[in-house]
Design an enzyme around this catalytic site. Structure first.
Site, PDB file in Angstrom:
ATOM      1  N   VAL A 106       0.831  -1.204   0.000  1.00  0.00           N
ATOM      2  CA  VAL A 106       0.000   0.000   0.000  1.00  0.00           C
ATOM      3  C   VAL A 106       0.865   1.253   0.000  1.00  0.00           C
ATOM      4  O   VAL A 106       2.026   1.233   0.401  1.00  0.00           O
ATOM      5  CB  VAL A 106      -0.937   0.030   1.227  1.00  0.00           C
ATOM      6  N   MET A 155       6.284  -2.143  -7.830  1.00  0.00           N
ATOM      7  CA  MET A 155       5.737  -0.794  -7.848  1.00  0.00           C
ATOM      8  C   MET A 155       5.853  -0.123  -6.485  1.00  0.00           C
ATOM      9  O   MET A 155       6.086   1.092  -6.396  1.00  0.00           O
ATOM     10  CB  MET A 155       4.286  -0.811  -8.308  1.00  0.00           C
ATOM     11  N   LYS A 156       5.701  -0.886  -5.422  1.00  0.00           N
ATOM     12  CA  LYS A 156       5.851  -0.313  -4.085  1.00  0.00           C
ATOM     13  C   LYS A 156       7.265   0.220  -3.885  1.00  0.00           C
ATOM     14  O   LYS A 156       7.457   1.313  -3.333  1.00  0.00           O
ATOM     15  CB  LYS A 156       5.515  -1.367  -3.034  1.00  0.00           C
ATOM     16  N   LEU A 157       8.268  -0.530  -4.337  1.00  0.00           N
ATOM     17  CA  LEU A 157       9.647  -0.052  -4.229  1.00  0.00           C
ATOM     18  C   LEU A 157       9.859   1.199  -5.069  1.00  0.00           C
ATOM     19  O   LEU A 157      10.553   2.137  -4.654  1.00  0.00           O
ATOM     20  CB  LEU A 157      10.626  -1.151  -4.643  1.00  0.00           C
TER      21      LEU A 157
END
Length: 276
Positions: A106, A155-157
């Site tokens: 998230v 994508m979180k990274l």
């Protein structure tokens, strides 16, 4: 996040690595508790985890009473920030045990979690697990379905790499303005209303301007973990990220100077201390 699932009418059972948060949660919400991850998965249709790092996730998923081998829930969802390599490992192990695994990290701070305003990055197709749309809708303002396992973790990274880079450059800008005689509050007003404004500046204003008196929202240690994972992925994929490397170098220096358990906004205090 769990509280918002309760409010939405889901039957919720909770477990935590330390017991105090569970006791507080049960006093506040209509929920049940499990004694360990194995008993949790026995009682649930789906298990959602939010863990701090790869080591914590390994312990919960692969431990003696871990989620992978315990009977019960056939859907396991990790919403913390993990390395893409671990996500693939968890997915393979879950598949071998007859379960499905989804990475769904998230974006959003503590207030966004409380307000069910998180952005959820799901590493699966939207229709892969019908229960998820409803559960994610209880916790977030939007879910972006990225189609494949590990895509959420990547994508979180990428997002956190930008956040920690912005944290660094905002700290530098405030330090520069302050050294020139502009008040920190006025400088932040200008930045917050300029072309570089981002949502995080608004909800983290107090952390930049008065960090020592705020509850820690996201530690500098976790920021360093995120950026380290992003650079490891970049190295694996042959991507050069010199600006992110600089961010990591500063985080390491601040960590060595004792800022690790302070909020990531403490980089501003660190930068002021570095000014000649």
């Amino acid at each position: 996040m769990a509280a918002n699932c309760v409010r939405a009418g889901h039957e919720v059972t909770v477990w935590n690595r330390s017991s105090d948060p569970v006791e507080l949660f049960l006093k506040a919400y209509d929920a049940k508790a499990a004694e360990d991850p194995g008993r949790l998965t026995c009682r649930c249709e789906a298990v959602i985890t939010m863990l701090a790092n790869d080591d914590a996730s390994r312990a919960v998923y692969f431990g003696p009473t871990g989620l992978i081998q315990s009977p019960g829930a056939k859907l396991l969802v990790e919403m913390g920030t993990m390395s893409p390599g671990l996500v693939q490992e968890l997915s393979s192990a879950a598949t071998a045990a007859g379960k499905a695994f989804v990475d769904a990290p998230v974006s959003g701070a503590t207030q966004a979690a409380e307000d069910a305003r998180l952005l959820i990055m799901a590493g699966c197709e939207q229709d892969a697990h019908p229960v998820l749309a409803d559960v994610f809708g209880s916790m977030g303002r939007k879910t972006i379905w990225l189609g494949s396992t590990g895509a959420g973790a990547v994508m979180k990274l990428a997002v956190n790499m930008l956040i920690h880079g912005l944290n660094q450059t905002v700290s530098e800008a405030l330090t520069l303005a302050g050294r020139a005689g502009i008040s920190e509050s006025d400088a932040f007003d200008v930045i917050e209303n300029s072309a570089v404004a981002a949502p995080m500046l608004g909800y983290r204003r107090a952390h930049y301007l008065n960090e020592a008196d705020q509850d820690v929202s996201f530690t500098l240690d976790l920021a360093k973990k995120d950026v380290t994972l992003a650079l490891a992925l970049a190295d694996e994929l042959g991507v050069n990220m010199p600006q992110t490397q600089t961010t990591l170098d500063v985080l390491k220096m601040a960590q060595n100077d004792g800022y690790g358990q302070r909020d990531m906004a403490s980089v501003f205090a660190f930068m002021k201390g570095q000014a000649r």
